[in-house]
Scaffold this motif. Structure first.
Motif, mmCIF file in Angstrom:
data_model
loop_
_atom_site.group_PDB
_atom_site.id
_atom_site.type_symbol
_atom_site.label_atom_id
_atom_site.label_comp_id
_atom_site.label_asym_id
_atom_site.label_seq_id
_atom_site.Cartn_x
_atom_site.Cartn_y
_atom_site.Cartn_z
ATOM 1 N N TYR A 9 0.668 -1.061 -0.183
ATOM 2 C CA TYR A 9 0.438 0.029 0.044
ATOM 3 C C TYR A 9 1.070 1.368 -0.048
ATOM 4 N N GLU B 191 1.140 5.728 -1.122
ATOM 5 C CA GLU B 191 0.711 7.275 -1.227
ATOM 6 C C GLU B 191 1.075 7.955 -1.850
ATOM 7 N N PHE C 114 -4.671 0.046 -9.158
ATOM 8 C CA PHE C 114 -4.700 1.607 -8.952
ATOM 9 C C PHE C 114 -5.225 0.823 -6.561
ATOM 10 N N GLU C 115 -4.980 -0.581 -6.789
ATOM 11 C CA GLU C 115 -5.858 -1.032 -5.738
ATOM 12 C C GLU C 115 -3.933 -0.751 -4.479
ATOM 13 N N GLY D 9 -4.596 3.489 -3.804
ATOM 14 C CA GLY D 9 -5.632 3.612 -3.970
ATOM 15 C C GLY D 9 -5.981 5.823 -4.131
ATOM 16 N N GLY D 10 -5.658 5.231 -5.699
ATOM 17 C CA GLY D 10 -6.612 6.673 -5.749
ATOM 18 C C GLY D 10 -6.261 6.586 -7.710
ATOM 19 N N GLU E 59 -5.359 8.943 -9.299
ATOM 20 C CA GLU E 59 -4.356 9.663 -9.837
ATOM 21 C C GLU E 59 -3.561 9.443 -10.731
ATOM 22 N N GLY F 290 -11.580 5.159 -2.585
ATOM 23 C CA GLY F 290 -9.440 5.163 -2.784
ATOM 24 C C GLY F 290 -8.622 4.244 -1.538
ATOM 25 N N GLY F 291 -10.019 3.777 -1.573
ATOM 26 C CA GLY F 291 -8.676 2.110 -0.798
ATOM 27 C C GLY F 291 -9.843 1.385 -0.223
ATOM 28 N N LEU F 292 -8.895 -0.037 -0.022
ATOM 29 C CA LEU F 292 -10.168 -1.600 -0.535
ATOM 30 C C LEU F 292 -10.246 -1.163 1.068
#
Lengths: 761, 761
Positions: free
Chosen positions: A321, A323, A541-542, A545-546, A548, B545-547
């Motif tokens: 994960y 960001e 994507f996962e 998390g966005g 963008e 935006g998140g799992l």
């Protein structure tokens, strides 16, 4: 014509006691292709029977409810089981991986990270150093530093790696030969309707689970995502045997497995494209919508289980994960596309090299020593990997480190930028970053790690241990991406007045995110190897998390796909399917030749005529002679030799079983008994023995095409309907037959490959 | 048999000059179904021709490159155009929506938000109040407060709403009747292979774009997501006419449109299930993999365009971007599942009520006054909506507000919690929150808004203006979800020692996120109405935006689907397709009856025999008589009346065109000329006129099934291969024919519906 059998087959069953189901009819041999249409009909028949009985009694109603819910039950159980197994494998592999470096004295069963978590004496910056965790050198020699202890650690690392690898390959070889490899090519073939008994059995499940842990811990360049899909399929298969709905129907069983291939939450979309053969096609062809919906449910259950086991230490459900906080700029598309080109080239190169190596293993004497091969590869991997910190560490951790952007708390060597204000401060969150000595040495080590990973992955995928390809591919992409990212970053720092950077990258601004480059590179390499498309981007994507970063990812993945396709359209899994000669009709490959059905069908011009049965003038003896003289899986039944008009199709296995069954149960069946497939017995001389009625095993609706049908349409029909064979007619007369194998052979011939490489029926 | 035409059709073309392509053969009439197999073959033929010519000259090579890239070009152009249109529509609708309340004096073309952005005099808390923005009362009466100005504002609001609605419905009625509705049912039908000329034309595009803005601005309870898909399809269709590859092939054109339905980046997965008929099936059946890949590219282009236009004011590419900071707890699954039940009930209720209303509109005189109806609905909507702040504001903004969690900066009425420390401080970020008076009044208003939205949406969807269903459905779910969320929150606050809350919700802890409930409710309602499954969750992922929240979302969406399916398996779009009688074979509905092909085929027992053509003993006159006496779209060709053996199939339209063409161009074709479909002319008496060869229009590979084939298999074949008709044989002899319409009628009959509701061929 009108008395040729107007009633549906179910009522025929009731009318004629001789036509009660013959045990064994409708089953398949090992290494044979199933007939989807037939299985589907069987299931619908069963469903209707239950539904019609439903209102008779409370017991029947309960049974119908049980039947309706057994699908969900199987899926729930499988979700639970495979979620739990995935968690266990993660934990065990982590622990054994750290065992190569040392042990936790306070609690043997802790891995390095957990060991130091429980310690109160460590600061955040040195969170991987604590007194409880002892390296082997500390334990044996009593000293942590110095060349002696380095050699000791080196030696123990190699020792454990070889032990794990040896144990893994021996277990696979002795107990479950099907447990090796990633399993995805075989699962794709099985899902497309091919029988490999034992491939999804309990032995395979057990051994694969254990050896997967060992293989990952041995430090070989392999991942565990692919084998986990195989493990989940095994769970689904085993649970489905508990339910009568599934245990008797091959097509239904495949539905469950397909659901299981989807179960891992992060990957339930992935599987839509990947394990579900390549582009959601086969799934969608053969499977009702309900399956999709259930996969969804299995994902829910597995997500729950994974969440409670929580192997990743954070409460996220994804492996990596990350960001990012900086947007990307238009100019950066150039390096992203370059990474896409790299991914495509790597994919094409890897597939060619790996297939060439696997073919050599298959064809030469070398393939006879799998244990030796694994030991050798493990030894080379361990010896080369230990000195370089980026290859020594767990590959998943490496990827995580490469993806992560440098922040003030990051202690990684990759983040050792020189601060401009204060030369002595090594870790800085100042966005304006010239590379420090740590970054330079990291770059060299990363380059070496890249070359090492590329070479070792080629030789590792295909070894006789469980081995996935996701993690190594992503690692290669992430390394390449991070290198490019740092290069662009330094370029922007030293040349921020170039016209390329001028507009958006001012002095002191933080404009390049090397971690994003690593992620883009990883996606590109994964795309190059597996040729997945949309779903790949969804997976990635996962990770972030966005939305963008959709454009960079899409640009890289598309470039990688284009470049890869220029060298050959097959992904690694299709290539392995072809290497093994499985009867898998790839939905991706378009058939572009102008061949007609008559040119592909058997018999060819020089062949003996087609072996056919006539509907009412054969004797048992003649029938047996036809069966014994030929090896075909089935025979067309025609009205008479003269008219050649097609009546139906009878399977060899069904005929054999039916004759045996009749001999045992019916009196008066002799060698000269007449066999008939019509509704009513033919008129016979008075002294002839009792005739044998075989209408119940006759498929009255065989698929037919005319001899003028272009092969492209025939291939389409086979793909979309999941056929096993199709009869060819001309103006209503039977001419020949086309089987799945004929089509695969023809396609191999058209592609200038050896048609004899298609081995199974 | 062997001289019956062994050479492939392409070489036949070269040999026989009479068989050069006849202009017009192979095209379709309006409101007819296309034959996918035929179109596919045509395209492959064209492709092969170009490929074989490629090496002849540089010009041909360029042409082949152009051909290969024209698909990408169309997609790029369409992505650009529809991205730009989507942005324009967003901006224009926002501006006109605010026009109902007032104008920006400093710059007429600014909406409320932009107007106050440019003002420096506003603080963040009062960011929607600024001197430049004048309400109508301020402008006309000169005062902002008081009952007079309220009435003035009320009046102007209704005035503008009615004007916009009137303009919209008039434009639709006069210029482009196809521009009304969401367009998704029709697009699904068109993509499945049905011709509706003009539905994707330039007039529809223009009028739909303009009236969509008007309809949204008029305050009617409708959304713009569905119509935007229609707009994108129109763009794709128009651009595809620029390229020879697409302008001549109906199947190819459908590929482009399908790509366009995908183009909006946030929705490119959505379309996989939704617009691509319901579960990716039809897409996958008829379309090569390349299409998926191109959609991906179109999404990229559209994402770029949207990013540069940036209608949402933030740099995100999604409509609603929210971030939650509190995890969810196991107990909360109960309210989430309740929301799922609500969503399912709402979906089932909405579909029934809306279909009943639309059917009434179709069958009674009332449907003849569409303008009046729109005005009436718009008037009621405006009158009722204005007093309630939650219905007065833009629906998208309402959803955004409901999704957003309360933070210290949030000035919404929904966040007016009482602080415990200090009673006078209305806005607090203290997590320990008893509801304040603002929350209580908001709850009442939300309840009223919920009832209002439910009623108005039923009457709005189906009006003769462009209208989507996404936004209203989400709004209903979000309102219900927020109400439930606040209720649970207050329950947890006042009863934090209950066993349910004890474990995890301590005093002073922030344990419930009402915004998350709103999102879950929105997903559940959307799922109930459209019956989308996996893709819906993916869309909603993008919102958060998140799992983290996959399990709540999945639980709610699955419950909603189950509950909805209990009342009827159709989604709203399928229901409208059936209402309009389009020939759409839903891939979702399983055919579970035991009918055999012989019971569905025509001719029925009481019917006159099938109109057939014999292969070599008809005259032109007889042929024309058969065509004039019947209205079938095509005729089977048989060997002779006696044998009834099937040779091929000829389409009515092709025969008519071929005869006319022969009369014009070939000499000696008279009424008594013999027509033959064989390879060689039959032997004729010496004085007979020159015969007419029609082999080139004969489809030599018609699809056939036997009369014993279960209808479930026949339905499967039609769905998966995209057939238009299929011939039925028994023992090689022609018995009858089954068309798509026959199947749809039979299915309607089995479901106890009126079979005559299937209207088109």
């Amino acid at each position: 014509m009108s008395n040729g059998g107007g009633a549906p087959s179910s009522s025929t069953h009731l009318l004629d006691f001789l036509e009660e189901p013959i045990p064994g009819v409708g089953t398949y041999d090992d290494f044979h292709t199933i007939d989807w249409v037939r299985e589907k009909c069987k299931d619908r028949e069963r469903h209707r029977k239950i539904n019609s009985k439903k209102k008779e009694s409370a017991w029947e109603f309960t049974k119908s409810l049980y039947d309706a819910w057994s699908g969900w039950l199987v899926v729930t159980l499988t979700g639970l089981a495979s979620g739990a197994l995935a968690g266990l494998i993660d934990i065990a592999a982590d622990w054994m991986n750290d065992l190569k470096e040392g042990v936790c004295l306070s609690a043997m069963w802790f891995n390095h990270e957990q060991c130091c978590w429980t310690s109160n004496e460590t600061t955040f910056a040195e969170r991987d150093k604590c007194p409880q965790w002892k390296s082997w050198a500390e334990l044996i020699l009593g000293q942590a530093e110095g060349p002696g202890s380095y050699i000791m650690n080196y030696f123990m690392y190699i020792y454990w790696a070889l032990s794990f690898a040896f144990l893994a390959v021996c277990l696979v070889k002795v107990f479950a030969p099907y447990a090796c490899g990633s399993g995805i090519p075989e699962i794709k073939t099985i899902l497309s309707g091919f029988i490999i008994r034992g491939y999804l059995g309990k032995w395979t499940l057990m051994i694969k689970t254990i050896t997967l842990v060992l293989a990952v811990a041995s430090g070989l360049s392999l991942g565990k995502e692919g084998p986990l899909v195989h493990v989940a399929c095994c769970c689904g298969n085993i649970f489905s045997y508990l339910f009568p709905k599934y245990s008797k129907n091959e097509a239904k069983k495949r539905e469950v497995r397909r659901e299981e291939t989807d179960h891992r939450s992060g990957e339930f979309l992935f599987s839509l494209e990947e394990v579900r053969p390549e582009d959601a096609k086969t799934l969608i062809y053969y499977f009702p919508l309900k399956t999709l919906w259930r996969s969804f449910f299995a994902a829910l259950v597995a997500a729950f289980v994974l969440r409670s086991i929580n192997p990743f230490g954070n409460s996220r459900l994804v492996l990596f994960y990350v960001e990012y906080h900086t947007p990307w700029y238009l100019f950066e598309l150039i390096p992203f596309i370059l990474l896409g080109v790299f991914g495509g080239l790597w994919g094409a190169f890897f597939i060619r090299a790996n297939i060439a190596w696997c073919r050599r293993r298959k064809s030469t004497r070398f393939g006879k020593y799998p244990v030796l091969e694994v030991i050798l590869v493990a030894a080379i991997t361990a010896v080369v990997a230990f000195p370089n910190p980026y290859t020594r560490q767990n590959t998943s951790e490496l990827i995580k480190e490469l993806f992560t952007d440098c922040g003030p708390l990051e202690s990684s060597q990759l983040c050792q930028y020189r601060s401009q204000m204060n030369g002595s401060k090594a870790f800085t969150d100042n966005p304006n970053r010239p590379a420090g000595p740590g970054v330079y040495s990291a770059m060299w080590q990363l380059c070496l790690a890249l070359i090492f990973k590329i070479i070792m992955t080629i030789f590792t995928f295909g070894l006789k241990v469980p081995s996935g390809l996701f993690i190594p591919s992503m690692a290669i992409g992430a390394i390449a991406g991070r290198i490019v990212g740092i290069a662009v970053e330094q370029l922007a720092y030293y040349h921020h007045d170039w016209f390329l950077f001028k507009e958006w990258c001012e002095v002191g601004a933080d404009c390049i995110t090397p971690g994003l480059y690593a992620m883009v590179g990883a996606a590109a390499c994964l795309g190059g190897v597996t040729r997945m498309t949309v779903s790949l981007v969804v997976i990635v994507f996962e990770l972030t998390g966005g939305l963008e970063y959709i454009v960079p990812l899409m640009a890289a993945v598309m470039t990688s796909k284009w470049v890869g396709d220029a060298f050959g359209r097959e992904g690694i899994y299709e290539a392995h399917i072809r290497l093994n000669g499985y009867p898998f009709l790839d939905a991706k490959e378009e058939f572009t030749h102008t061949t007609l059905a008559r040119e592909v069908m058997r018999p060819r011009r020089s062949d003996p005529p087609l072996a056919v049965l006539t509907q009412d003038d054969l004797t048992v003896e003649e029938l047996q002679a036809v069966i014994n003289e030929t090896s075909y899986n089935g025979f067309p039944v025609i009205v008479s030799k003269e008219s050649q008009r097609l009546v139906g199709f009878a399977l060899r296995r069904d005929i054999t079983i039916a004759i045996e069954n009749a001999r045992r149960k019916q009196e008066g069946i002799m060698l000269n008994s007449r066999v008939y497939f019509t509704q009513h017995a033919p008129t016979l001389p008075a002294d002839s023995p009792r005739p044998l009625k075989l209408r119940s095993i006759l498929d009255m609706s065989p698929f037919t095409v005319t001899d003028h049908t272009p092969m492209e349409i025939v291939v389409d029909i086979f793909r979309k309907l999941g056929l096993r064979q199709c009869l060819v007619t001309h103006n209503g007369r039977l001419l020949g037959i086309i089987t799945k194998k004929d089509i695969l052979r023809h396609m191999a011939q058209m592609a200038n490959q050896d048609p004899e490489s298609i081995m199974f029926n």
